[in-house]
Design a protein around this motif. Structure first.
Motif, PDB file in Angstrom:
ATOM      1  N   GLU A 127       0.849  -1.179   0.000  1.00  0.00           N
ATOM      2  CA  GLU A 127       0.000   0.000   0.000  1.00  0.00           C
ATOM      3  C   GLU A 127       0.887   1.231   0.000  1.00  0.00           C
ATOM      4  O   GLU A 127       1.891   1.273   0.710  1.00  0.00           O
ATOM      5  N   ASP A 128       0.525   2.208  -0.791  1.00  0.00           N
ATOM      6  CA  ASP A 128       1.264   3.467  -0.832  1.00  0.00           C
ATOM      7  C   ASP A 128       0.553   4.475   0.058  1.00  0.00           C
ATOM      8  O   ASP A 128      -0.599   4.791  -0.177  1.00  0.00           O
ATOM      9  N   LYS A 159       0.645  -7.567 -13.321  1.00  0.00           N
ATOM     10  CA  LYS A 159       0.663  -6.318 -12.552  1.00  0.00           C
ATOM     11  C   LYS A 159      -0.711  -6.179 -11.935  1.00  0.00           C
ATOM     12  O   LYS A 159      -1.740  -6.331 -12.603  1.00  0.00           O
ATOM     13  N   ILE A 160      -0.728  -5.894 -10.645  1.00  0.00           N
ATOM     14  CA  ILE A 160      -1.969  -5.825  -9.881  1.00  0.00           C
ATOM     15  C   ILE A 160      -2.183  -4.383  -9.430  1.00  0.00           C
ATOM     16  O   ILE A 160      -1.300  -3.783  -8.808  1.00  0.00           O
ATOM     17  N   THR A 161      -3.366  -3.837  -9.766  1.00  0.00           N
ATOM     18  CA  THR A 161      -3.718  -2.487  -9.346  1.00  0.00           C
ATOM     19  C   THR A 161      -4.985  -2.587  -8.512  1.00  0.00           C
ATOM     20  O   THR A 161      -6.062  -2.897  -9.031  1.00  0.00           O
ATOM     21  N   SER A 192      -3.325   4.083  -2.369  1.00  0.00           N
ATOM     22  CA  SER A 192      -3.488   3.079  -3.402  1.00  0.00           C
ATOM     23  C   SER A 192      -2.666   1.869  -2.996  1.00  0.00           C
ATOM     24  O   SER A 192      -1.812   1.947  -2.124  1.00  0.00           O
ATOM     25  N   TRP A 193      -2.967   0.751  -3.601  1.00  0.00           N
ATOM     26  CA  TRP A 193      -2.208  -0.450  -3.319  1.00  0.00           C
ATOM     27  C   TRP A 193      -2.124  -1.269  -4.594  1.00  0.00           C
ATOM     28  O   TRP A 193      -2.905  -1.105  -5.526  1.00  0.00           O
ATOM     29  N   GLY A 194      -1.152  -2.131  -4.641  1.00  0.00           N
ATOM     30  CA  GLY A 194      -0.979  -2.984  -5.800  1.00  0.00           C
ATOM     31  C   GLY A 194       0.291  -3.779  -5.657  1.00  0.00           C
ATOM     32  O   GLY A 194       0.881  -3.859  -4.582  1.00  0.00           O
ATOM     33  N   ALA A 219      -9.087  -6.011  -7.374  1.00  0.00           N
ATOM     34  CA  ALA A 219      -8.017  -5.406  -8.167  1.00  0.00           C
ATOM     35  C   ALA A 219      -8.189  -5.703  -9.645  1.00  0.00           C
ATOM     36  O   ALA A 219      -8.840  -6.675 -10.026  1.00  0.00           O
ATOM     37  N   SER A 247       2.749  -7.079  -7.885  1.00  0.00           N
ATOM     38  CA  SER A 247       2.958  -7.905  -9.063  1.00  0.00           C
ATOM     39  C   SER A 247       3.377  -9.303  -8.650  1.00  0.00           C
ATOM     40  O   SER A 247       3.691  -9.570  -7.495  1.00  0.00           O
ATOM     41  N   THR A 273      -8.234  -1.782  -6.163  1.00  0.00           N
ATOM     42  CA  THR A 273      -9.346  -0.839  -6.131  1.00  0.00           C
ATOM     43  C   THR A 273      -9.946  -0.907  -4.740  1.00  0.00           C
ATOM     44  O   THR A 273     -10.031  -1.975  -4.141  1.00  0.00           O
TER      45      THR A 273
END
Length: 97
Positions: free
Chosen positions: A26-27, A88-90, A35-37, A74, A39, A92
């Protein structure tokens, strides 16, 4: 509840397929707009049972399940360089909880 950002390394299940080594983070601190994501990558010879490339035309997120049972939503974007798949995972919404 901790104010530390979410971090996870380990198995991850996406659309019923379990990947052994994903990294998510998580950022920003919890409680703020964040946001988080992350890979995951694997060699084509080591692809997990049931793997098919994610549908790039999918307009809705998919559920991710961490090994400890936490879930999150995501988008998953695949790439392939001829020998290695990378997803790559984004994220939500909130990070997996």
């Amino acid at each position: 509840m901790s104010d530390a950002p979410f971090h996870y390394s380990g198995p991850l299940t996406i659309d019923g397929v379990t990947y052994p080594d994903a990294r998510l983070r998580e950022d920003g601190p919890s409680g703020r707009l964040q946001s988080w994501g992350g890979s995951l990558s694997f060699h084509v010879q080591n692809k997990p049972a049931g793997f098919t490339p994610p549908d790039m035309t999918r307009n809705d997120p998919t559920e991710l399940r961490l090994a400890d049972g936490r879930t999150g939503q995501a988008f998953v974007f695949p790439s392939f360089n001829g020998t290695v798949w990378t997803l790559k995972i984004t994220g939500t919404g909130p990070a997996p909880a």
